[in-house]
Design a protein around this motif. Structure first.
Motif, PDB file in Angstrom:
ATOM      1  N   VAL A 168     -13.187  27.116 -11.933  1.00  0.00           N
ATOM      2  CA  VAL A 168     -11.932  26.548 -11.665  1.00  0.00           C
ATOM      3  C   VAL A 168     -11.877  25.273 -10.881  1.00  0.00           C
ATOM      4  N   VAL A 169     -12.746  24.974  -9.792  1.00  0.00           N
ATOM      5  CA  VAL A 169     -12.701  23.908  -9.053  1.00  0.00           C
ATOM      6  C   VAL A 169     -13.636  23.060  -9.828  1.00  0.00           C
ATOM      7  N   ALA A 170     -14.599  23.169 -10.472  1.00  0.00           N
ATOM      8  CA  ALA A 170     -15.359  22.212 -11.286  1.00  0.00           C
ATOM      9  C   ALA A 170     -14.631  21.678 -12.290  1.00  0.00           C
ATOM     10  N   SER A 171     -13.899  22.328 -12.957  1.00  0.00           N
ATOM     11  CA  SER A 171     -13.023  21.998 -14.355  1.00  0.00           C
ATOM     12  C   SER A 171     -11.747  21.223 -13.953  1.00  0.00           C
ATOM     13  N   VAL A 190     -16.844  19.780  -4.155  1.00  0.00           N
ATOM     14  CA  VAL A 190     -15.964  20.867  -3.688  1.00  0.00           C
ATOM     15  C   VAL A 190     -16.706  21.962  -4.209  1.00  0.00           C
ATOM     16  N   ALA A 191     -17.178  21.979  -5.462  1.00  0.00           N
ATOM     17  CA  ALA A 191     -17.626  23.238  -6.182  1.00  0.00           C
ATOM     18  C   ALA A 191     -18.828  23.782  -5.623  1.00  0.00           C
ATOM     19  N   VAL A 192     -19.670  22.759  -5.240  1.00  0.00           N
ATOM     20  CA  VAL A 192     -20.723  23.242  -4.217  1.00  0.00           C
ATOM     21  C   VAL A 192     -20.613  23.985  -2.999  1.00  0.00           C
ATOM     22  N   VAL A 193     -19.675  23.522  -2.288  1.00  0.00           N
ATOM     23  CA  VAL A 193     -19.154  23.958  -1.183  1.00  0.00           C
ATOM     24  C   VAL A 193     -18.642  25.396  -1.680  1.00  0.00           C
ATOM     25  N   ALA A 197     -19.808  29.285  -0.321  1.00  0.00           N
ATOM     26  CA  ALA A 197     -18.739  30.168   0.466  1.00  0.00           C
ATOM     27  C   ALA A 197     -18.729  31.466  -0.450  1.00  0.00           C
ATOM     28  N   ARG A 198     -18.943  31.473  -1.687  1.00  0.00           N
ATOM     29  CA  ARG A 198     -18.654  32.747  -2.493  1.00  0.00           C
ATOM     30  C   ARG A 198     -20.065  33.555  -2.373  1.00  0.00           C
ATOM     31  N   GLN A 208     -24.486  33.863 -10.684  1.00  0.00           N
ATOM     32  CA  GLN A 208     -22.870  33.606 -10.977  1.00  0.00           C
ATOM     33  C   GLN A 208     -22.491  32.443 -10.620  1.00  0.00           C
ATOM     34  N   VAL A 209     -22.608  32.042  -9.466  1.00  0.00           N
ATOM     35  CA  VAL A 209     -22.175  30.669  -9.011  1.00  0.00           C
ATOM     36  C   VAL A 209     -22.421  29.684  -9.587  1.00  0.00           C
ATOM     37  N   ILE A 210     -23.815  29.386 -10.076  1.00  0.00           N
ATOM     38  CA  ILE A 210     -24.168  28.242 -11.080  1.00  0.00           C
ATOM     39  C   ILE A 210     -23.694  28.332 -12.345  1.00  0.00           C
ATOM     40  N   LEU A 211     -23.541  29.631 -12.781  1.00  0.00           N
ATOM     41  CA  LEU A 211     -23.007  29.587 -14.258  1.00  0.00           C
ATOM     42  C   LEU A 211     -21.629  29.175 -14.387  1.00  0.00           C
ATOM     43  N   GLY A 212     -20.866  29.603 -13.292  1.00  0.00           N
ATOM     44  CA  GLY A 212     -19.402  29.345 -13.285  1.00  0.00           C
ATOM     45  C   GLY A 212     -19.246  27.754 -13.116  1.00  0.00           C
ATOM     46  N   CYS A 213     -20.030  27.152 -12.109  1.00  0.00           N
ATOM     47  CA  CYS A 213     -19.968  25.719 -11.866  1.00  0.00           C
ATOM     48  C   CYS A 213     -20.247  24.996 -13.252  1.00  0.00           C
ATOM     49  N   SER A 214     -21.272  25.541 -13.937  1.00  0.00           N
ATOM     50  CA  SER A 214     -21.669  24.696 -15.138  1.00  0.00           C
ATOM     51  C   SER A 214     -20.732  24.966 -16.286  1.00  0.00           C
TER      52      SER A 214
END
Length: 227
Positions: A168-171, A190-193, A197-198, A208-214
């Motif tokens: 959500v942050v990245a998109s 912001v997505a990296v930060v 955190a997650r 899971q974090v990298i896939l969500g950001c991508s």
């Protein structure tokens, strides 16, 4: 005196953040054990940058960009922020029994799917209202983009728990930044930060974090190509 008040305030904040959470190791029978500073900061970041909050902020940014074109964007943006972000937030709080960490409790796939569907219904309803009452075109397009993203993310997170926070942050921040003339990568820092955190609060794995950001960046790039 000041140190005592500060310690009490921190215990209260930690109690809200970690009560009934996945990190129950922080809790000791009869007393609340304060986690380390990094974990505490990561939890606060997860709360402050929850999907509902980021969605509302993105709408306000797009509303501001519409104002520069002579549209009545801010008033519409505030109304849509409440209309779109309120229902899923209320459901999340209710499903947690009225307290706890919104960023860490929705671990069951049924809860995540239900939250996503409620957010999708809220977006579609507000999209219809915005279209019918001639809201600024930028806001209407952004709502349609958000609805498509939530639909895809809800299906994905029902199968595998990718990080919805980073997606959500990245998109949304990327698309909102592009509306203001910035790069689609505006939401990446912001997505990296958020990704850190997650992982720190053990809500997601690094993959899971990298896939969500991508996925979020890809959806934002798709939006910019269309609009």
């Amino acid at each position: 005196m000041f140190k005592t008040l500060r310690a009490d305030l921190r215990r209260r904040i930690v109690g809200v953040c970690f009560l009934n959470s996945a990190t129950e190791s922080h809790l000791v029978p009869g007393r609340l054990k304060v986690p380390d500073r990094a974990t505490w900061c990561a939890t606060v970041l997860s709360e402050v940058l929850s999907p509902s909050v980021v969605g509302a902020v993105s709408l306000l940014v797009v509303g501001y960009s519409a104002t520069r074109l002579g549209d009545s964007g801010p008033a519409w943006a505030v109304a849509l922020a409440f209309g779109c972000g309120g229902p899923p937030l209320v459901y999340a709080v209710k499903s947690l029994g009225g307290c706890g960490s919104l960023s860490m409790h929705l671990l069951e796939w049924r809860q995540r799917l239900a939250t996503g569907l409620i957010a999708l219904v809220a977006l579609v309803v507000n999209l219809g209202l915005a279209t019918g009452f001639h809201a600024p075109r930028r806001l209407v397009d952004f709502l349609a983009f958000s609805a498509g993203g939530i639909a895809v993310a809800s299906l994905a997170t029902a199968v595998w728990r990718i990080s919805l926070h980073t997606a959500v942050v990245a998109s949304l921040l990327g698309a909102a930044g592009a509306q203001c003339g910035l790069s689609v990568l505006a939401g990446l820092p912001v997505a990296v930060v958020m990704g850190w955190a997650r992982v720190r609060v053990r809500a997601h794995t690094p993959v899971q974090v990298i896939l969500g950001c991508s996925a979020g960046l890809a959806w934002a790039a798709f939006y910019c190509e269309l609009y």
